[in-house]
Design a protein around this motif. Sequence first.
Motif, mmCIF file in Angstrom:
data_model
loop_
_atom_site.group_PDB
_atom_site.id
_atom_site.type_symbol
_atom_site.label_atom_id
_atom_site.label_comp_id
_atom_site.label_asym_id
_atom_site.label_seq_id
_atom_site.Cartn_x
_atom_site.Cartn_y
_atom_site.Cartn_z
ATOM 1 N N PHE A 23 -25.970 9.236 45.777
ATOM 2 C CA PHE A 23 -25.781 8.532 44.500
ATOM 3 C C PHE A 23 -25.000 9.407 43.530
ATOM 4 N N LEU A 24 -25.398 10.659 43.412
ATOM 5 C CA LEU A 24 -24.764 11.570 42.470
ATOM 6 C C LEU A 24 -23.316 11.831 42.850
ATOM 7 N N ARG A 25 -23.049 11.977 44.150
ATOM 8 C CA ARG A 25 -21.676 12.204 44.616
ATOM 9 C C ARG A 25 -20.784 11.000 44.284
ATOM 10 N N VAL A 26 -21.255 9.804 44.574
ATOM 11 C CA VAL A 26 -20.455 8.611 44.314
ATOM 12 C C VAL A 26 -20.279 8.395 42.809
ATOM 13 N N ALA A 27 -21.318 8.665 42.041
ATOM 14 C CA ALA A 27 -21.235 8.508 40.588
ATOM 15 C C ALA A 27 -20.184 9.442 39.991
ATOM 16 N N ALA A 28 -20.185 10.702 40.434
ATOM 17 C CA ALA A 28 -19.221 11.666 39.909
ATOM 18 C C ALA A 28 -17.804 11.372 40.394
ATOM 19 N N ALA A 29 -17.678 10.813 41.602
ATOM 20 C CA ALA A 29 -16.360 10.537 42.174
ATOM 21 C C ALA A 29 -15.718 9.284 41.600
ATOM 22 N N THR A 30 -16.538 8.379 41.086
ATOM 23 C CA THR A 30 -16.000 7.112 40.584
ATOM 24 C C THR A 30 -16.068 6.962 39.074
ATOM 25 N N GLY A 31 -17.019 7.629 38.426
ATOM 26 C CA GLY A 31 -17.221 7.430 36.998
ATOM 27 C C GLY A 31 -17.902 6.120 36.682
ATOM 28 N N ALA A 32 -18.442 5.449 37.701
ATOM 29 C CA ALA A 32 -19.103 4.157 37.490
ATOM 30 C C ALA A 32 -20.415 4.341 36.727
ATOM 31 N N ARG A 33 -20.840 3.299 36.048
ATOM 32 C CA ARG A 33 -22.105 3.326 35.327
ATOM 33 C C ARG A 33 -23.267 3.323 36.319
ATOM 34 N N ARG A 34 -24.402 3.879 35.920
ATOM 35 C CA ARG A 34 -25.543 3.980 36.846
ATOM 36 C C ARG A 34 -26.013 2.610 37.311
ATOM 37 N N LEU A 141 -30.715 24.225 35.252
ATOM 38 C CA LEU A 141 -29.626 23.854 34.355
ATOM 39 C C LEU A 141 -30.157 23.045 33.186
ATOM 40 N N SER A 142 -29.404 23.005 32.100
ATOM 41 C CA SER A 142 -29.834 22.253 30.923
ATOM 42 C C SER A 142 -28.622 21.902 30.071
ATOM 43 N N GLY A 143 -28.871 21.031 29.085
ATOM 44 C CA GLY A 143 -27.836 20.740 28.101
ATOM 45 C C GLY A 143 -26.911 19.592 28.444
ATOM 46 N N PHE A 144 -27.166 18.858 29.531
ATOM 47 C CA PHE A 144 -26.329 17.704 29.835
ATOM 48 C C PHE A 144 -27.135 16.660 30.588
ATOM 49 N N SER A 145 -26.676 15.421 30.481
ATOM 50 C CA SER A 145 -27.384 14.272 31.046
ATOM 51 C C SER A 145 -26.721 13.794 32.334
ATOM 52 N N LEU A 146 -27.331 12.790 32.954
ATOM 53 C CA LEU A 146 -26.736 12.169 34.138
ATOM 54 C C LEU A 146 -25.361 11.609 33.806
ATOM 55 N N LYS A 147 -25.234 10.969 32.668
ATOM 56 C CA LYS A 147 -23.948 10.398 32.260
ATOM 57 C C LYS A 147 -22.906 11.491 32.051
ATOM 58 N N ASP A 148 -23.327 12.625 31.481
ATOM 59 C CA ASP A 148 -22.410 13.748 31.289
ATOM 60 C C ASP A 148 -21.897 14.274 32.628
ATOM 61 N N ALA A 149 -22.801 14.348 33.616
ATOM 62 C CA ALA A 149 -22.480 14.951 34.907
ATOM 63 C C ALA A 149 -21.696 14.027 35.820
ATOM 64 N N THR A 150 -21.579 12.761 35.449
ATOM 65 C CA THR A 150 -20.893 11.800 36.312
ATOM 66 C C THR A 150 -19.757 11.095 35.566
ATOM 67 N N ARG A 151 -20.095 10.161 34.722
ATOM 68 C CA ARG A 151 -19.091 9.342 34.043
ATOM 69 C C ARG A 151 -18.203 10.166 33.108
ATOM 70 N N HIS A 152 -18.822 10.996 32.270
ATOM 71 C CA HIS A 152 -18.029 11.809 31.348
ATOM 72 C C HIS A 152 -17.238 12.876 32.099
ATOM 73 N N LEU A 153 -17.832 13.450 33.120
ATOM 74 C CA LEU A 153 -17.124 14.452 33.915
ATOM 75 C C LEU A 153 -15.879 13.841 34.552
ATOM 76 N N ALA A 154 -16.024 12.661 35.156
ATOM 77 C CA ALA A 154 -14.889 12.006 35.807
ATOM 78 C C ALA A 154 -13.774 11.733 34.801
ATOM 79 N N ALA A 155 -14.129 11.194 33.647
ATOM 80 C CA ALA A 155 -13.118 10.829 32.657
ATOM 81 C C ALA A 155 -12.369 12.045 32.117
ATOM 82 N N THR A 156 -13.118 13.047 31.685
ATOM 83 C CA THR A 156 -12.477 14.196 31.061
ATOM 84 C C THR A 156 -11.645 15.001 32.053
ATOM 85 N N ARG A 157 -12.115 15.136 33.283
ATOM 86 C CA ARG A 157 -11.361 15.905 34.265
ATOM 87 C C ARG A 157 -10.100 15.169 34.706
#
Length: 222
Positions: A23-34, A141-157
């Motif tokens: 789930f985490l791999r696909v979320a980070a690779a696509t930026g899709a909502r949970r 780890l701390s300081g970031f959410s699931l959305k930060d680690a997937t959707r926001h990561l995909a967009a910003t990168r």
Amino acid sequence: PDPEDVRRLILVAERDDPLFAVFLRVAAATGARRGELCALRWSDVDLDDGGLTIERSIIVVNGGVREAPTKTHNRRLIALDPGTLACLQQHLDQQRDVAARCGTSLAGDAFVFSRRPGGTHPLRPDNCTSSFERLRRTTGLSGFSLKDATRHLAATRLIAAGVDVRTVAGRLGHSRASTTLDVYSHWLPGRDREAASVLGQLLDASDEPSSGGTIKRSARKA
């Protein structure tokens, strides 16, 4: 988060919770909502052409969950990288094996992310968030959410890598590229500076003396 932190989370999840690792791999690779990923069915995944279709979402309601349209009510096709495709293929094989051992089968419309043999029930979006929080604490780890680690990561990168904003908006499911710009505009100044450098180099090159001996023009300062 740094991409290395996300890779670390996925590696730990592969040991402790393999389903959530996928789930985490696909979320980070696509930026899709949970919720969109929770609603994903195997009939939405094309492992041969290398993509998946997002057209529905799982939402939490009183007494459980239900399927609903995506936030923008749009259907979108997202391309997948070879590593994510391989991860999904392995996940599919494992789901089929689990279903067979439990005396059932995996239907074509089974949910991709399900803890039930046969994929009959989807993961809950809120449970995905809870799983992420536990995983993050496990890794220290701390300081970031699931959305930060997937959707926001995909967009910003993607923006930082120079992918055009329309393409990024399409992957995220934003109906307008302006929405993507509103949310992620803080990542654009660096790209704008690179754009200025590219144009400056072109203009400087045009100032070189021609074969006819034209004297180089002095650059005018603003």
